[in-house]
Design a protein around this motif. Structure first.
Motif, short mmCIF file in Angstrom:
data_model
loop_
_atom_site.label_atom_id
_atom_site.label_comp_id
_atom_site.label_asym_id
_atom_site.label_seq_id
_atom_site.Cartn_x
_atom_site.Cartn_y
_atom_site.Cartn_z
N HIS A 280 40.46 36.96 49.72
CA HIS A 280 41.10 37.27 48.45
C HIS A 280 41.67 36.00 47.80
CE1 HIS A 280 43.09 39.89 45.60
NE2 HIS A 280 44.21 39.24 45.81
N ALA A 281 42.35 35.18 48.60
CA ALA A 281 42.94 33.94 48.08
C ALA A 281 41.86 33.00 47.55
CB ALA A 281 43.76 33.26 49.17
N LYS A 282 40.75 32.93 48.23
CA LYS A 282 39.65 32.07 47.77
C LYS A 282 39.09 32.59 46.45
CE LYS A 282 35.28 30.06 49.22
NZ LYS A 282 34.25 30.01 50.27
N GLY A 283 38.89 33.89 46.37
CA GLY A 283 38.35 34.50 45.16
C GLY A 283 39.25 34.32 43.95
N TYR A 284 40.56 34.26 44.18
CA TYR A 284 41.51 34.11 43.08
C TYR A 284 42.04 32.68 42.97
CZ TYR A 284 41.23 39.00 42.06
OH TYR A 284 40.76 40.24 41.69
N LYS A 285 41.36 31.76 43.64
CA LYS A 285 41.62 30.31 43.52
C LYS A 285 43.04 29.90 43.89
CE LYS A 285 37.97 29.97 40.24
NZ LYS A 285 37.40 29.52 39.03
N VAL A 286 43.56 30.49 44.99
CA VAL A 286 44.89 30.12 45.46
C VAL A 286 44.90 29.80 46.96
CG1 VAL A 286 46.16 31.34 43.66
CG2 VAL A 286 45.52 32.56 45.75
N LEU A 287 43.73 29.56 47.53
CA LEU A 287 43.64 29.26 48.96
C LEU A 287 44.48 28.04 49.32
CD1 LEU A 287 42.32 30.26 51.56
CD2 LEU A 287 40.38 28.78 51.07
N SER A 288 44.60 27.11 48.40
CA SER A 288 45.38 25.89 48.65
C SER A 288 46.86 26.18 48.89
CB SER A 288 45.24 24.91 47.49
OG SER A 288 45.76 25.48 46.30
N HIS A 289 47.32 27.35 48.54
CA HIS A 289 48.73 27.71 48.74
C HIS A 289 49.02 28.16 50.17
CE1 HIS A 289 50.28 27.41 44.58
NE2 HIS A 289 49.00 27.53 44.31
N ILE A 290 47.95 28.46 50.94
CA ILE A 290 48.16 28.91 52.32
C ILE A 290 47.42 28.06 53.35
CG2 ILE A 290 48.70 31.29 51.69
CD1 ILE A 290 45.78 32.02 52.50
#
Length: 147
Positions: A46-56
């Motif tokens: 989900h984080a990758k799809g919404y471009k926020v993987l860098s936050h975790i």
């Protein structure tokens, strides 16, 4: 029509702002019905799809003096809300911190589940070793008991 320039370039909205209910996408981590490893896989997808993987994933945040910091901080707060919204009340009590970043909460959850891996394996092995077939009505029941 006046001769004024009426072009107003619109700023692209970050995909994170389009999520209205995280629980429709990532199930609640309770450690029983939804295991930590399953939750992590779903959350990262989900984080990758919404471009926020860098936050975790441990990527460093921008400096507070960086012009992008305010936007980064706002998005981080949303990812933190996603984490808090997809864990059980028991886990929430263990990781809830008003000054936390999404990565700090992510790391706390990881420590809760992975630091107990050895003791959890030992407890399961002990339980398995003490399992008797007489206590089970069938072979299928004994196999379900060890899962």
């Amino acid at each position: 029509m006046s001769g004024e320039n009426q072009t107003n370039p619109t700023k692209a909205i970050h995909p994170v702002y389009t999520v209205t209910n995280i629980q429709t996408k990532v199930r609640v981590l309770d450690g029983t019905k939804v295991t930590y490893s399953s939750w992590v896989r779903l959350f990262k997808l989900h984080a990758k799809g919404y471009k926020v993987l860098s936050h975790i994933d441990g990527t460093a945040s921008p400096a507070k003096t960086d012009p992008t910091y305010d936007t980064w901080s706002e998005i981080d707060a949303i990812v933190l809300q996603w984490i808090y919204g997809t864990i059980s009340d028991d886990l929430l009590g263990q990781v809830l911190d008003p000054a936390s970043t999404a990565y700090e909460a992510w790391s706390k959850l990881q420590n809760i589940f992975l630091n107990n891996k050895g003791s959890r394996a030992a407890a399961l092995e002990h339980e398995f070793n003490n399992l008797t077939l007489r206590a089970m009505t069938s072979l299928e029941a004994s196999l379900r008991a060890t899962e």
